[in-house]
Scaffold this active site. Structure first.
Site, PDB file in Angstrom:
ATOM      1  N   GLY A 134      -1.579   5.836   4.693  1.00  0.00           N
ATOM      2  CA  GLY A 134      -2.359   6.570   5.679  1.00  0.00           C
ATOM      3  C   GLY A 134      -2.332   5.890   7.033  1.00  0.00           C
ATOM      4  N   TRP A 135      -3.490   5.827   7.683  1.00  0.00           N
ATOM      5  CA  TRP A 135      -3.600   5.182   8.995  1.00  0.00           C
ATOM      6  C   TRP A 135      -3.824   3.673   8.863  1.00  0.00           C
ATOM      7  CZ3 TRP A 135      -5.527  10.117   8.137  1.00  0.00           C
ATOM      8  CH2 TRP A 135      -5.050  11.125   8.981  1.00  0.00           C
ATOM      9  N   GLY A 136      -3.761   3.150   7.655  1.00  0.00           N
ATOM     10  CA  GLY A 136      -3.775   1.703   7.471  1.00  0.00           C
ATOM     11  C   GLY A 136      -5.124   1.068   7.270  1.00  0.00           C
ATOM     12  N   CYS A 196     -13.890  22.144  -1.565  1.00  0.00           N
ATOM     13  CA  CYS A 196     -13.619  20.901  -2.290  1.00  0.00           C
ATOM     14  C   CYS A 196     -14.911  20.147  -2.596  1.00  0.00           C
ATOM     15  CB  CYS A 196     -12.654  20.024  -1.497  1.00  0.00           C
ATOM     16  SG  CYS A 196     -10.959  20.655  -1.453  1.00  0.00           S
ATOM     17  N   GLU A 241       2.751  10.380  12.619  1.00  0.00           N
ATOM     18  CA  GLU A 241       1.516  10.203  13.380  1.00  0.00           C
ATOM     19  C   GLU A 241       0.696   9.038  12.820  1.00  0.00           C
ATOM     20  OE1 GLU A 241       0.090  11.925  15.961  1.00  0.00           O
ATOM     21  OE2 GLU A 241       1.740  13.296  16.317  1.00  0.00           O
ATOM     22  N   GLN A 242       0.603   8.953  11.501  1.00  0.00           N
ATOM     23  CA  GLN A 242      -0.158   7.866  10.890  1.00  0.00           C
ATOM     24  C   GLN A 242       0.481   6.514  11.207  1.00  0.00           C
ATOM     25  OE1 GLN A 242      -0.288   8.955   6.720  1.00  0.00           O
ATOM     26  NE2 GLN A 242      -2.271   9.951   6.948  1.00  0.00           N
ATOM     27  N   ASP A 278       0.865  -1.178   0.000  1.00  0.00           N
ATOM     28  CA  ASP A 278       0.000   0.000   0.000  1.00  0.00           C
ATOM     29  C   ASP A 278       0.907   1.236   0.000  1.00  0.00           C
ATOM     30  OD1 ASP A 278      -1.886   1.954   0.305  1.00  0.00           O
ATOM     31  OD2 ASP A 278      -2.861   1.073   2.057  1.00  0.00           O
ATOM     32  N   ILE A 279       0.962   1.929  -1.141  1.00  0.00           N
ATOM     33  CA  ILE A 279       1.825   3.101  -1.290  1.00  0.00           C
ATOM     34  C   ILE A 279       1.062   4.324  -0.815  1.00  0.00           C
ATOM     35  CG2 ILE A 279       3.245   4.439  -2.874  1.00  0.00           C
ATOM     36  CD1 ILE A 279       3.069   2.059  -4.828  1.00  0.00           C
TER      37      ILE A 279
END
Length: 386
Positions: free
Chosen positions: A179-181, A356, A203-204, A175-176
């Site tokens: 993030g937090w997984g 956004c 932090e992630q 997983d490139i």
């Protein structure tokens, strides 16, 4: 804030200038009225607002909002109308042209600079993101086709990715930009795979290691360019926006190098509708430093002679729903963070989420999932995709 009497007198003075009248006329073409009573109408609090917009375009617009120089009750609807009308293209000061040239000719996403977005944005604080995101901490577009809640939409998106990758027990997934997984945790739990994720956010990585310590999931604080080992499957979800046009080819070469000969690679990314454009300067300065949204053509060029495009799926309209859900969570949680982060941050973050949302609603931005293979799936990918 200004009193109602000062607003009316200041507005009366600035309404005499040609720039003010020009801006009012432009906004009316997008069905936005200055001083109107509809939720998307612009309320001017200080007379220099249009000077700031005329000089600095979207950067001036965003900074003026952060400084409380103007207000709109429904920012998402304001930006939907503004962007759907394409009027923003008519305000292009010289500094915006120079920014475009800078992005075109300089590499703003070198290995050294790649860590900046982690420090500025993703390391803002896990408590903050826990309050805004779903229970799995998934900071990318959800899939709302059959979902009614943010948690359902994010789980549906994770399952969609796993099915598109045809994950099987025992496979190894890279997983490139993990993030937090959330993807790794979901894939390990539901599809029996082991995972390696790379991120530029401390932090992630720390949060993910604690959350998924019971699963075969590895977090690496590492730039994607340093990865050099084989995986059965590769995914990159919401990270390609940080790669930059100067590095698109290197990113694809890394994925090709690391993908098993019969493997699949899924790329999930926000995209833009035109090849030659620059990053929004307000987003670049305050939210995602060094970001660079790709076009379809740029992704195709980067994958040329490396991959076969097996599938391309656009569900950009779902990002509108996702951002509005994040905004609702942010507003509900804000009293907990008000003293720590302050009013200017509140307006900045609200502006980010709702502008956004309006951009995706106007279809000015897209969300693509590409599925690549190295040599082409024998018999056709439809057998896997169903």
């Amino acid at each position: 804030m200004h009193s109602s009497s000062s607003i009316s007198s200041d507005t009366l003075l600035c309404s005499e200038t040609p720039l003010y009248r020009h801006m009012v006329d432009l906004l009316e073409r997008a069905d936005i009225r200055v001083g109107g009573d509809r939720p998307w109408d612009l309320q001017v609090n200080t007379p220099e607002v249009f000077d700031r917009i005329g000089s600095h375009a979207s950067l001036g617009l965003g900074e003026a909002y952060m400084d409380e120089a103007w207000d709109v009750p429904r920012l998402d609807e304001f930006f939907y109308r503004l962007l759907r009308s394409r009027l923003h293209r008519e305000v292009q000061p010289l500094r915006l042209v120079l920014l475009g040239l800078r992005q075109r000719f300089l590499n703003l996403q070198t290995i050294r600079r790649a860590w900046q977005v982690g420090e500025v944005h993703y390391d803002l604080g896990n408590d903050f993101y826990t309050a805004m995101l779903d229970s799995r901490m998934t900071y990318t577009c959800g899939y709302w086709r059959e979902a009614n809640t943010l948690d359902q939409a994010q789980e549906a998106k994770l399952d969609l990715i796993c099915r598109k990758l045809d994950l099987q027990p025992g496979m190894r997934l890279l997983d490139i930009g993990c993030g937090w997984g959330s993807l790794m945790g979901f894939a390990a739990e539901h599809y029996g795979v082991s995972c390696v994720g790379v991120t530029v956010s401390r932090e992630q990585a720390e949060w993910g290691r604690e959350r998924y310590r019971h699963l075969p999931v590895e977090f690496r604080l590492q730039d994607y360019r340093a990865v050099d080992e084989r995986f059965d499957r590769i995914a990159s979800v919401g990270m390609f926006e940080h790669v930059g046009r100067k590095n698109h080819r290197e990113f694809m070469q890394m994925a090709h190098r690391c993908l098993a000969a019969d493997g699949l690679f899924l790329l999930h990314t926000i995209g833009k509708n035109q090849r030659h454009s620059s990053t929004d300067p307000w987003i670049d300065k305050y939210i995602f430093p060094n970001g660079d949204l790709p076009s379809c053509g740029q992704i195709g060029d980067a994958a040329d002679r490396l991959f076969v495009t097996e599938d391309l799926h656009n569900f950009g309209a779902d990002y509108d729903h996702t951002l509005m859900a994040w905004h609702a969570n942010f507003e509900a949680a804000w009293p907990r963070f008000r003293a720590q982060l302050g009013q200017r941050f509140y307006r900045m973050w609200r502006y980010y989420l709702l502008s956004c949302a309006g951009a995706f609603r106007a279809r000015d931005l897209q969300l693509w999932q590409w599925v690549f293979s190295s040599k082409g799936v024998e018999g056709g990918y439809h057998r896997i995709a169903g």
